[in-house]
Design a protein around this motif. Structure first.
Motif, PDB file in Angstrom:
ATOM      1  N   MET A 137      58.748  61.113  25.672  1.00  0.00           N
ATOM      2  CA  MET A 137      57.956  60.056  25.224  1.00  0.00           C
ATOM      3  C   MET A 137      56.833  59.584  26.493  1.00  0.00           C
ATOM      4  SD  MET A 137      58.049  59.888  22.033  1.00  0.00           S
ATOM      5  CE  MET A 137      56.934  58.730  21.335  1.00  0.00           C
ATOM      6  N   TYR A 138      57.514  59.406  27.533  1.00  0.00           N
ATOM      7  CA  TYR A 138      56.786  59.167  28.809  1.00  0.00           C
ATOM      8  C   TYR A 138      55.784  60.366  29.081  1.00  0.00           C
ATOM      9  CZ  TYR A 138      55.326  57.261  33.204  1.00  0.00           C
ATOM     10  OH  TYR A 138      54.656  56.847  34.297  1.00  0.00           O
ATOM     11  N   ALA A 139      56.377  61.345  29.071  1.00  0.00           N
ATOM     12  CA  ALA A 139      55.386  62.458  29.462  1.00  0.00           C
ATOM     13  C   ALA A 139      54.234  62.739  28.507  1.00  0.00           C
ATOM     14  CB  ALA A 139      56.486  63.791  29.344  1.00  0.00           C
ATOM     15  N   LEU A 140      54.459  62.382  27.240  1.00  0.00           N
ATOM     16  CA  LEU A 140      53.533  62.479  26.047  1.00  0.00           C
ATOM     17  C   LEU A 140      52.556  61.684  26.436  1.00  0.00           C
ATOM     18  CD1 LEU A 140      52.628  63.820  23.675  1.00  0.00           C
ATOM     19  CD2 LEU A 140      54.063  62.051  22.218  1.00  0.00           C
ATOM     20  N   LEU A 141      52.943  60.328  26.773  1.00  0.00           N
ATOM     21  CA  LEU A 141      51.953  59.323  27.229  1.00  0.00           C
ATOM     22  C   LEU A 141      51.081  59.691  28.590  1.00  0.00           C
ATOM     23  CD1 LEU A 141      50.920  56.401  26.545  1.00  0.00           C
ATOM     24  CD2 LEU A 141      52.690  55.665  28.102  1.00  0.00           C
ATOM     25  N   ALA A 142      51.831  60.268  29.327  1.00  0.00           N
ATOM     26  CA  ALA A 142      51.011  60.552  30.543  1.00  0.00           C
ATOM     27  C   ALA A 142      50.184  61.679  30.385  1.00  0.00           C
ATOM     28  CB  ALA A 142      52.071  60.985  31.784  1.00  0.00           C
ATOM     29  N   GLY A 143      50.422  62.520  29.543  1.00  0.00           N
ATOM     30  CA  GLY A 143      49.568  63.810  28.977  1.00  0.00           C
ATOM     31  C   GLY A 143      48.370  63.649  28.321  1.00  0.00           C
ATOM     32  N   CYS A 144      48.423  62.447  27.546  1.00  0.00           N
ATOM     33  CA  CYS A 144      47.519  62.189  26.767  1.00  0.00           C
ATOM     34  C   CYS A 144      46.606  61.076  27.579  1.00  0.00           C
ATOM     35  CB  CYS A 144      47.928  61.032  25.428  1.00  0.00           C
ATOM     36  SG  CYS A 144      48.852  61.881  24.190  1.00  0.00           S
ATOM     37  N   HIS A 145      47.263  60.329  28.693  1.00  0.00           N
ATOM     38  CA  HIS A 145      46.152  59.708  29.638  1.00  0.00           C
ATOM     39  C   HIS A 145      45.402  60.782  30.390  1.00  0.00           C
ATOM     40  CE1 HIS A 145      45.182  56.399  32.167  1.00  0.00           C
ATOM     41  NE2 HIS A 145      45.520  56.933  32.952  1.00  0.00           N
ATOM     42  N   ASN A 146      46.160  61.840  30.852  1.00  0.00           N
ATOM     43  CA  ASN A 146      45.454  62.588  31.706  1.00  0.00           C
ATOM     44  C   ASN A 146      44.405  63.525  30.871  1.00  0.00           C
ATOM     45  OD1 ASN A 146      46.873  62.128  33.954  1.00  0.00           O
ATOM     46  ND2 ASN A 146      48.604  63.546  33.605  1.00  0.00           N
ATOM     47  N   LEU A 147      44.737  63.771  29.803  1.00  0.00           N
ATOM     48  CA  LEU A 147      43.705  64.423  28.885  1.00  0.00           C
ATOM     49  C   LEU A 147      42.540  63.428  28.638  1.00  0.00           C
ATOM     50  CD1 LEU A 147      42.884  66.830  26.941  1.00  0.00           C
ATOM     51  CD2 LEU A 147      43.992  65.764  24.983  1.00  0.00           C
ATOM     52  N   GLY A 148      42.686  62.263  28.467  1.00  0.00           N
ATOM     53  CA  GLY A 148      41.569  61.213  28.027  1.00  0.00           C
ATOM     54  C   GLY A 148      40.734  60.786  29.183  1.00  0.00           C
ATOM     55  N   ASN A 149      41.352  60.967  30.424  1.00  0.00           N
ATOM     56  CA  ASN A 149      40.699  61.095  31.735  1.00  0.00           C
ATOM     57  C   ASN A 149      39.678  62.303  32.119  1.00  0.00           C
ATOM     58  OD1 ASN A 149      41.486  58.620  32.601  1.00  0.00           O
ATOM     59  ND2 ASN A 149      43.185  59.103  33.701  1.00  0.00           N
ATOM     60  N   THR A 150      40.070  63.429  31.548  1.00  0.00           N
ATOM     61  CA  THR A 150      39.709  64.741  31.944  1.00  0.00           C
ATOM     62  C   THR A 150      38.429  64.659  30.832  1.00  0.00           C
ATOM     63  OG1 THR A 150      41.550  65.774  32.349  1.00  0.00           O
ATOM     64  CG2 THR A 150      39.628  67.314  31.593  1.00  0.00           C
ATOM     65  N   ILE A 151      38.652  64.229  29.544  1.00  0.00           N
ATOM     66  CA  ILE A 151      37.592  64.219  28.612  1.00  0.00           C
ATOM     67  C   ILE A 151      36.555  63.340  29.123  1.00  0.00           C
ATOM     68  CG2 ILE A 151      36.751  63.704  26.033  1.00  0.00           C
ATOM     69  CD1 ILE A 151      39.568  64.808  25.403  1.00  0.00           C
ATOM     70  N   ALA A 152      36.847  62.009  29.700  1.00  0.00           N
ATOM     71  CA  ALA A 152      36.060  61.053  29.958  1.00  0.00           C
ATOM     72  C   ALA A 152      35.438  61.432  31.287  1.00  0.00           C
ATOM     73  CB  ALA A 152      36.674  59.888  30.548  1.00  0.00           C
ATOM     74  N   SER A 153      35.757  62.382  32.150  1.00  0.00           N
ATOM     75  CA  SER A 153      35.096  62.765  33.281  1.00  0.00           C
ATOM     76  C   SER A 153      34.072  63.789  32.885  1.00  0.00           C
ATOM     77  CB  SER A 153      36.113  63.683  34.310  1.00  0.00           C
ATOM     78  OG  SER A 153      36.787  62.723  34.976  1.00  0.00           O
ATOM     79  N   ASN A 154      34.112  64.711  31.661  1.00  0.00           N
ATOM     80  CA  ASN A 154      33.284  65.628  31.348  1.00  0.00           C
ATOM     81  C   ASN A 154      32.181  64.997  30.651  1.00  0.00           C
ATOM     82  OD1 ASN A 154      34.694  68.035  32.401  1.00  0.00           O
ATOM     83  ND2 ASN A 154      35.970  68.051  30.586  1.00  0.00           N
ATOM     84  N   CYS A 155      32.668  64.025  29.656  1.00  0.00           N
ATOM     85  CA  CYS A 155      31.549  63.342  28.936  1.00  0.00           C
ATOM     86  C   CYS A 155      30.443  62.470  29.981  1.00  0.00           C
ATOM     87  CB  CYS A 155      31.999  62.318  27.842  1.00  0.00           C
ATOM     88  SG  CYS A 155      32.944  62.978  26.731  1.00  0.00           S
ATOM     89  N   GLY A 156      31.253  62.019  31.197  1.00  0.00           N
ATOM     90  CA  GLY A 156      30.355  61.324  32.197  1.00  0.00           C
ATOM     91  C   GLY A 156      29.237  62.501  32.713  1.00  0.00           C
ATOM     92  N   ALA A 157      29.995  63.452  33.095  1.00  0.00           N
ATOM     93  CA  ALA A 157      29.100  64.615  33.681  1.00  0.00           C
ATOM     94  C   ALA A 157      27.760  65.032  32.404  1.00  0.00           C
ATOM     95  CB  ALA A 157      29.760  65.901  34.158  1.00  0.00           C
TER      96      ALA A 157
END
Length: 136
Positions: free
Chosen positions: A71-91
């Motif tokens: 569950m912790y790995a799932l939370l961390a993975g979702c967090h990292n995916l969200g950061n990647t999507i946010a970076s691309n949207c920012g670009a």
């Protein structure tokens, strides 16, 4: 809920310092640039950790026995995916507002709309405050 709401509000207020920096209002007020850059960077990191903690606590309460690491790995993975999507949207937002510097001389006009993009990134996290009562 209250920690998520307070941290989102504080993050938005701290993000306003970027708008002040990009519009050069701080110079007109007699405040140095490094104060805004350093203060915003440090405090944003602290607030990001405050925002991370409720998710970890909620996951620890909800996860089945023996599945904590998954569950912790799932939370961390979702967090990292969200950061990647946010970076691309920012670009994409920067491209939309024509903020595409190439490093050439005399291209300060590329930054004319940077404050608008920064204001947008300040306002968007506050929209999540409206959704918190339904999501949690």
């Amino acid at each position: 809920r209250s920690l998520l709401m307070v941290s989102n509000i504080v993050l938005s207020v701290l993000s306003l310092s970027d708008v002040i920096l990009f519009t050069r209002l701080n110079v007109r007020l007699g405040l140095p640039d490094h104060l805004f850059v350093l203060g915003s960077s440090v405090l944003t990191s602290v607030i990001a950790q405050w925002m991370w903690m409720p998710g970890v606590v909620i996951m620890s309460q909800l996860c089945p026995k023996g599945m904590e690491a998954t569950m912790y790995a799932l939370l961390a993975g979702c967090h990292n995916l969200g950061n990647t999507i946010a970076s691309n949207c920012g670009a994409l937002v920067l491209e939309t507002f024509n903020c595409q510097p190439s490093g050439a001389i005399n291209e300060s006009h590329q930054f004319e709309n940077l404050w608008v993009a920064s204001l947008l990134s300040t306002v968007l996290p506050t929209l999540t405050l409206v959704l918190i009562p339904w999501l949690i």
